[in-house]
Design a protein around this motif. Structure first.
Motif, mmCIF file in Angstrom:
data_model
loop_
_atom_site.group_PDB
_atom_site.id
_atom_site.type_symbol
_atom_site.label_atom_id
_atom_site.label_comp_id
_atom_site.label_asym_id
_atom_site.label_seq_id
_atom_site.Cartn_x
_atom_site.Cartn_y
_atom_site.Cartn_z
ATOM 1 N N MET A 22 17.151 40.329 27.912
ATOM 2 C CA MET A 22 17.933 39.485 29.087
ATOM 3 C C MET A 22 19.415 40.053 29.338
ATOM 4 O O MET A 22 20.157 40.223 28.096
ATOM 5 C CB MET A 22 18.412 37.989 28.047
ATOM 6 N N PRO A 23 19.907 40.465 30.492
ATOM 7 C CA PRO A 23 20.950 41.218 30.504
ATOM 8 C C PRO A 23 22.170 40.308 30.250
ATOM 9 O O PRO A 23 22.179 39.032 30.390
ATOM 10 C CB PRO A 23 21.137 41.757 32.035
ATOM 11 N N THR A 24 23.331 41.007 29.869
ATOM 12 C CA THR A 24 24.479 40.361 29.778
ATOM 13 C C THR A 24 25.280 40.398 31.237
ATOM 14 O O THR A 24 25.305 41.485 31.656
ATOM 15 C CB THR A 24 25.280 41.069 28.685
ATOM 16 N N ARG A 25 25.569 39.120 31.801
ATOM 17 C CA ARG A 25 26.092 39.232 33.269
ATOM 18 C C ARG A 25 27.644 38.931 33.116
ATOM 19 O O ARG A 25 28.279 38.206 32.243
ATOM 20 C CB ARG A 25 25.397 37.948 33.733
ATOM 21 N N PHE A 26 28.306 39.693 33.897
ATOM 22 C CA PHE A 26 29.579 39.497 34.030
ATOM 23 C C PHE A 26 29.944 39.331 35.573
ATOM 24 O O PHE A 26 29.410 39.878 36.415
ATOM 25 C CB PHE A 26 30.301 41.021 33.751
ATOM 26 N N ASP A 27 30.818 38.452 35.829
ATOM 27 C CA ASP A 27 31.240 37.851 37.098
ATOM 28 C C ASP A 27 32.759 37.781 37.205
ATOM 29 O O ASP A 27 33.469 37.427 36.170
ATOM 30 C CB ASP A 27 30.754 36.515 37.383
ATOM 31 N N VAL A 28 33.442 38.804 37.824
ATOM 32 C CA VAL A 28 34.741 38.926 37.906
ATOM 33 C C VAL A 28 35.149 38.520 39.192
ATOM 34 O O VAL A 28 34.845 38.724 40.363
ATOM 35 C CB VAL A 28 35.044 40.725 37.749
ATOM 36 N N ILE A 29 36.405 37.708 38.822
ATOM 37 C CA ILE A 29 37.067 37.188 39.973
ATOM 38 C C ILE A 29 38.191 37.911 40.364
ATOM 39 O O ILE A 29 39.195 37.913 39.170
ATOM 40 C CB ILE A 29 37.537 35.628 39.757
ATOM 41 N N THR A 30 38.242 38.692 41.211
ATOM 42 C CA THR A 30 39.404 39.611 41.380
ATOM 43 C C THR A 30 39.883 39.812 42.904
ATOM 44 O O THR A 30 39.128 40.075 43.862
ATOM 45 C CB THR A 30 39.062 41.122 40.864
ATOM 46 N N LEU A 31 41.022 40.298 43.189
ATOM 47 C CA LEU A 31 41.715 40.382 44.339
ATOM 48 C C LEU A 31 41.184 41.921 44.741
ATOM 49 O O LEU A 31 41.502 42.296 45.885
ATOM 50 C CB LEU A 31 43.295 40.144 44.754
ATOM 51 N N PHE A 32 41.102 42.606 43.803
ATOM 52 C CA PHE A 32 40.760 44.355 43.985
ATOM 53 C C PHE A 32 39.363 44.603 43.321
ATOM 54 O O PHE A 32 39.403 45.363 42.459
ATOM 55 C CB PHE A 32 41.886 45.103 43.454
ATOM 56 N N PRO A 33 38.337 44.407 44.036
ATOM 57 C CA PRO A 33 36.892 44.462 43.588
ATOM 58 C C PRO A 33 36.419 46.212 43.459
ATOM 59 O O PRO A 33 35.911 46.474 42.746
ATOM 60 C CB PRO A 33 35.997 43.993 44.586
ATOM 61 N N LEU B 113 26.946 43.203 36.760
ATOM 62 C CA LEU B 113 28.324 42.936 37.136
ATOM 63 C C LEU B 113 28.201 42.460 38.603
ATOM 64 O O LEU B 113 27.627 43.077 39.664
ATOM 65 C CB LEU B 113 29.214 44.179 37.409
ATOM 66 N N HIS B 114 28.866 41.189 38.744
ATOM 67 C CA HIS B 114 29.056 40.745 40.260
ATOM 68 C C HIS B 114 30.436 40.144 40.348
ATOM 69 O O HIS B 114 31.390 39.882 39.513
ATOM 70 C CB HIS B 114 28.081 39.406 40.178
ATOM 71 N N LEU B 115 30.810 40.427 41.678
ATOM 72 C CA LEU B 115 32.511 40.682 41.816
ATOM 73 C C LEU B 115 32.541 39.500 42.822
ATOM 74 O O LEU B 115 31.801 39.504 43.971
ATOM 75 C CB LEU B 115 33.001 41.962 42.457
#
Ligand code: 4H7
Length: 247
Positions: A1-12, A35-37
């Protein structure tokens, strides 16, 4: 099961650093982590795509508005229902290697990277689960702290480091600073390699490296040593180091 990162950013685009190379690039390419931006600007509804505004009470700079962040976080939560929301800020809990191990144990994280003077407090109170700091200093944005956390965590995921590496104790993994490292040539103008490392006595080399790690921790970070405590054998090695390094 991958570790999921979702990043909320103005500079993807800044996050290409993690995607393009190294341990993180390989882990993401192999699906060990995802990684999801999410850009708050994509969650604005006005013609100027406004994400910030002036601070109530006056003062310099701008503050990030609640609504675009709320909608971006809600979109990320819908895509990653098991993830918790963490906000990178100077006001957060300062992270150490133990904290990175805790973070690595979770299925996923939605990381909020702030800019400007920060985020409207009502967003933090209503939508943020944890607030983290990577150290007591101020940066221009939360993107580098988010990448620092993702780098430290991805290294801890099973399979992220090649076998040889994973056998290599990351120094802060056992609460000590790292021992010195040397490579060829053996003799140069800067000095020679400690002879124990040239011989093939692996038990002596292992002891030397632990003695060095203990001694350097004692010299440079006695706080870490106090927190960690020492086994009898480690106490002996440290005493040997201190004896050999008396002024
Ligand atoms: C000039 N202002 C820029 C924005 N900033 C701010 C304020 C609130 C949240 C995020 C930021 C982004 N900055 C960060 C973020 C994290 C760390 C850390 N130590 O983890 C250091 N800095 C306050 C200062």
């Amino acid at each position: 099961m991958p570790t999921r990162f979702d990043v909320i950013t103005l500079f993807p685009d800044l996050f290409r650093i993690l995607l393009d190379q190294g341990v993180t690039g390989r882990a993401l390419a192999r699906g060990l982590a995802e990684l999801h931006l999410w850009n708050p600007r994509d969650f604005t509804h006005d013609v100027h795509r406004t994400v910030d505004d002036r601070p109530y009470g006056g003062g310099p700079g701008m503050v990030m508005k609640v609504e675009p962040l709320r909608e971006a976080i809600q979109a990320a939560r819908a895509a990653a229902p098991q993830s918790r929301v963490a906000y990178l800020s100077p006001q957060g809990r300062v992270l150490d290697q133990a904290a990175m191990l805790e973070i690595a144990a979770c299925p996923g994280w939605i990381l909020l990277a702030g800019r400007y003077e920060g985020v409207d407090e009502r967003l933090i109170e209503s939508h943020v689960d944890e607030e983290w700091s990577i150290g007591d200093y101020v940066l221009s944005g939360g993107e580098l702290p988010a990448m620092v956390v993702m780098d430290a965590v991805i290294r801890l995921l099973p399979g992220a480091l090649g076998h040889a590496d994973s056998a290599r104790q990351d120094s802060h993994m056992d609460g000590l600073l790292d021992c010195p490292h040397y490579t060829r040539p053996e003799r140069i103008e800067e000095g020679s390699v400690p002879s124990v490392l040239i011989g093939g006595d692996h038990a002596a080399i292992k002891r030397w490296r632990l003695r060095q790690a203990l001694g350097r921790t004692w010299q440079r970070r006695p706080d870490l040593l106090k927190r960690r405590g020492l086994s009898e054998a480690e106490r002996t090695l440290l005493d040997e180091f201190i004896l050999a390094h008396r002024e």
